[in-house]
Design an enzyme around this catalytic site. Structure first.
Site, short mmCIF file in Angstrom:
data_model
loop_
_atom_site.label_atom_id
_atom_site.label_comp_id
_atom_site.label_asym_id
_atom_site.label_seq_id
_atom_site.Cartn_x
_atom_site.Cartn_y
_atom_site.Cartn_z
N ASP A 179 0.85 -1.19 0.00
CA ASP A 179 0.00 0.00 0.00
C ASP A 179 0.88 1.24 0.00
OD1 ASP A 179 0.80 0.47 2.59
OD2 ASP A 179 -1.12 0.00 3.52
N GLY B 223 9.43 -0.31 11.27
CA GLY B 223 10.11 -1.01 12.36
C GLY B 223 9.46 -0.70 13.69
N ASP C 108 -9.73 -1.37 4.94
CA ASP C 108 -8.74 -2.35 5.41
C ASP C 108 -7.85 -1.77 6.51
OD1 ASP C 108 -9.89 -3.86 3.52
OD2 ASP C 108 -8.11 -4.10 2.25
N HIS D 43 -4.17 -2.36 8.62
CA HIS D 43 -2.86 -3.02 8.61
C HIS D 43 -2.13 -2.72 9.91
CE1 HIS D 43 -3.06 -2.42 3.94
NE2 HIS D 43 -3.87 -3.39 4.37
N HIS E 172 -8.97 1.99 17.40
CA HIS E 172 -8.65 3.26 16.71
C HIS E 172 -8.72 3.06 15.19
CE1 HIS E 172 -6.31 7.05 15.97
NE2 HIS E 172 -5.95 6.36 14.88
N GLU E 173 -8.06 2.01 14.72
CA GLU E 173 -8.00 1.80 13.26
C GLU E 173 -9.39 1.56 12.68
OE1 GLU E 173 -5.43 2.68 11.84
OE2 GLU E 173 -4.19 2.71 13.63
N HIS F 100 -11.16 4.55 11.65
CA HIS F 100 -10.87 4.96 10.27
C HIS F 100 -11.66 4.10 9.28
CE1 HIS F 100 -7.70 7.63 11.45
NE2 HIS F 100 -6.82 6.69 11.78
N HIS G 166 -8.67 11.56 12.03
CA HIS G 166 -8.09 11.84 13.35
C HIS G 166 -8.79 12.99 14.07
CE1 HIS G 166 -4.15 9.69 12.22
NE2 HIS G 166 -4.96 8.90 12.90
N ASP H 140 -32.97 -8.33 44.49
CA ASP H 140 -32.07 -7.16 44.45
C ASP H 140 -30.61 -7.57 44.41
OD1 ASP H 140 -34.26 -5.47 44.74
OD2 ASP H 140 -34.14 -5.52 46.93
N ASP I 175 -28.08 -3.30 47.00
CA ASP I 175 -27.93 -3.28 45.53
C ASP I 175 -27.25 -4.54 45.03
OD1 ASP I 175 -28.95 -0.74 45.41
OD2 ASP I 175 -26.98 0.24 45.41
#
Lengths: 80, 371
Positions: free
Chosen positions: B73, B79, B97, B99, B121-122, B125, B131, B284, B332
């Site tokens: 792409d 790295g 897609d 990556h 996060h990805e 998109h 962003h 309860d 509760d």
């Protein structure tokens, strides 16, 4: 021994430049990398600092350098 | 928040995804779980549904790759550190897609790069979000240390995704348009139910739960539907029978038995199937005393107990304050840990010593969380 400030500055600039190339569509204009207040790199650094909510100085100051060294999403910050 | 130029988004609500390869850093089941969970946070605030495919084409293709050329792409990896992942806006072919840089150390913890967190996060998109400038938003591009106790979507992310996918189309009409996410450290924290489960403590609140191991500082936060899709949100009570690896969940006049992640057929059943009189409309809170082999059910200011060995339910309920001095009103939630019972009443938590028959400590409800 004190750090070699000239070398450190150069490394910082290279980091910033690489970052701007990756995420801000910055292309180095010509061979030399000249630091001017109205240069393309200054404008791109300002753009980057504004996006991240940093102080907008146009210079690779410590907060900008800290940020570019952090892990991040590799998607460029330029939507187009 | 912001969206991509031209605001691309998916025209359908059911999207498919496929994991093309797996990182060796995690077991495939862990990768599957992280990816599924990352999609679920977006489906919890939109009408979108995500279906995993194991072959053929899918809307969102997910892969792990190293460097630049190997994944074909426009955006190379670099790295360890730096760029950790990227994903494309909705569209054909590469559109949608995601990556992931194989040179990162992918984890399910707070160390390295947390796969769930990055994937969430990805996928933002992949669904059309660009962003965000808000440093608290999931869509802010800089990776920050993953905090499992916090729901990863910020209100900015929710506003963003709901601007693309109409939240009014969410299946459950009782859900609010802008869900309020519980804050595990807030002073107003209350729970619907609390139970032990396989050595952990599970705290239920609406459609979410926190899970906490007593010996581990971190706390995990998940959607109930992710683990038990057939359970309703907002359960009233829950308790574990450890020797049978079972949890009983209660809501209204019904209960469910869960074994691990599965609910056997035949549930929900009505409360009276457990031996309650038909006028008991709701439980309860409840807990199971492993030492005595007895389950205790709290309703208003009374409780019932069921003796598992004799298989007999109390004929009449007793007042809570008579058997648990210091616990004076409706409860509760309650659970047993070591030799103590922990009763939750609103914003208070009472530690009750079962041997001494008295309250030993008054605690905040967030006592179990790293606040």
């Amino acid at each position: 021994f004190p750090a070699h400030t000239g070398q450190k500055k150069e490394e910082g600039m290279q980091l910033i430049q690489k970052y701007l190339e990756n995420y801000y569509g910055f292309k180095k204009d010509g061979e030399s990398f000249i630091w001017k207040s109205n240069s393309a790199v200054t404008k791109k650094i300002k753009e980057m600092q504004e996006f991240f909510g940093l102080e907008v100085t146009g210079r690779p100051d410590s907060s900008a350098l800290d940020l570019v060294q952090k892990s991040r999403c590799g998607f460029p910050d330029v939507a187009g | 928040f912001s969206t991509f130029a031209g605001e691309p988004k998916w025209a359908k609500q059911v999207l498919t995804y496929r994991i093309l390869n797996y990182t060796p850093d995690l077991r495939p089941a862990e990768v599957n779980a992280a990816i599924r969970k990352a999609f679920s946070i977006w489906s919890s605030v939109t009408p979108l549904k995500f279906i995993k495919k194991d072959r053929g084409d899918a809307d969102i293709m997910i892969s792990f790759a190293t460097g630049g050329k190997s994944h074909n792409d426009f955006i190379p990896f670099d790295g360890p550190g730096g760029s950790v992942a990227h994903a494309y806006a909705p569209g054909k072919d590469i559109g949608g897609d995601a990556h992931f840089d194989e040179d990162e150390t992918w984890t399910k913890s707070t160390e390295g790069a947390n796969l769930f967190y990055v994937a969430a996060h990805e996928f933002g998109h992949s669904l059309g979000l660009f962003h965000s400038r808000d440093p608290n938003a999931l869509m802010y591009p800089v990776y920050r240390k993953f905090d499992p106790s916090v729901f990863p979507l910020h209100q900015d992310d929710i506003n963003g995704i709901q601007s693309l996918y109409d939240s009014a189309e969410i299946k459950d009409p009782t859900e609010s348009k802008e869900p309020v996410l519980p804050n595990s450290c807030g002073p107003d924290l209350t729970f619907d139910a609390v139970t032990t489960f396989r050595g952990e403590i599970i705290f239920f609140k609406d459609k979410h739960f926190w899970r906490k191991h007593p010996a581990v500082r971190e706390v995990d936060f998940d959607l109930v539907s992710l683990f038990w899709p057939r359970l309703p949100s907002g359960v009233d009570a829950a308790y574990e029978i450890p020797e049978e690896d079972k949890i009983l969940f209660f809501k209204g006049n019904e209960f469910w038995v869960v074994k691990g992640e599965t609910i056997p057929p035949g549930y929900p059943q009505k409360l009276y199937a457990l031996g309650f009189s038909k006028d008991v409309a709701k439980i309860d809170a409840a807990f199971y005393d492993r030492n005595k082999g007895k389950a205790y059910y709290f309703t208003a200011d009374k409780f019932w107990s069921y003796d598992k060995r004799n298989q007999s339910m109390d004929r009449k309920p007793r007042l809570i304050k008579d058997a648990f001095p210091g616990i004076n009103a409706k409860v509760d939630a309650v659970f047993q840990h070591e030799n103590f019972l922990y009763f939750f009443q609103g914003r208070k938590q009472f530690e009750f010593d079962s041997d001494k028959k008295k309250v030993t400590r008054l605690l905040k409800t967030n006592f179990w969380f790293p606040c």
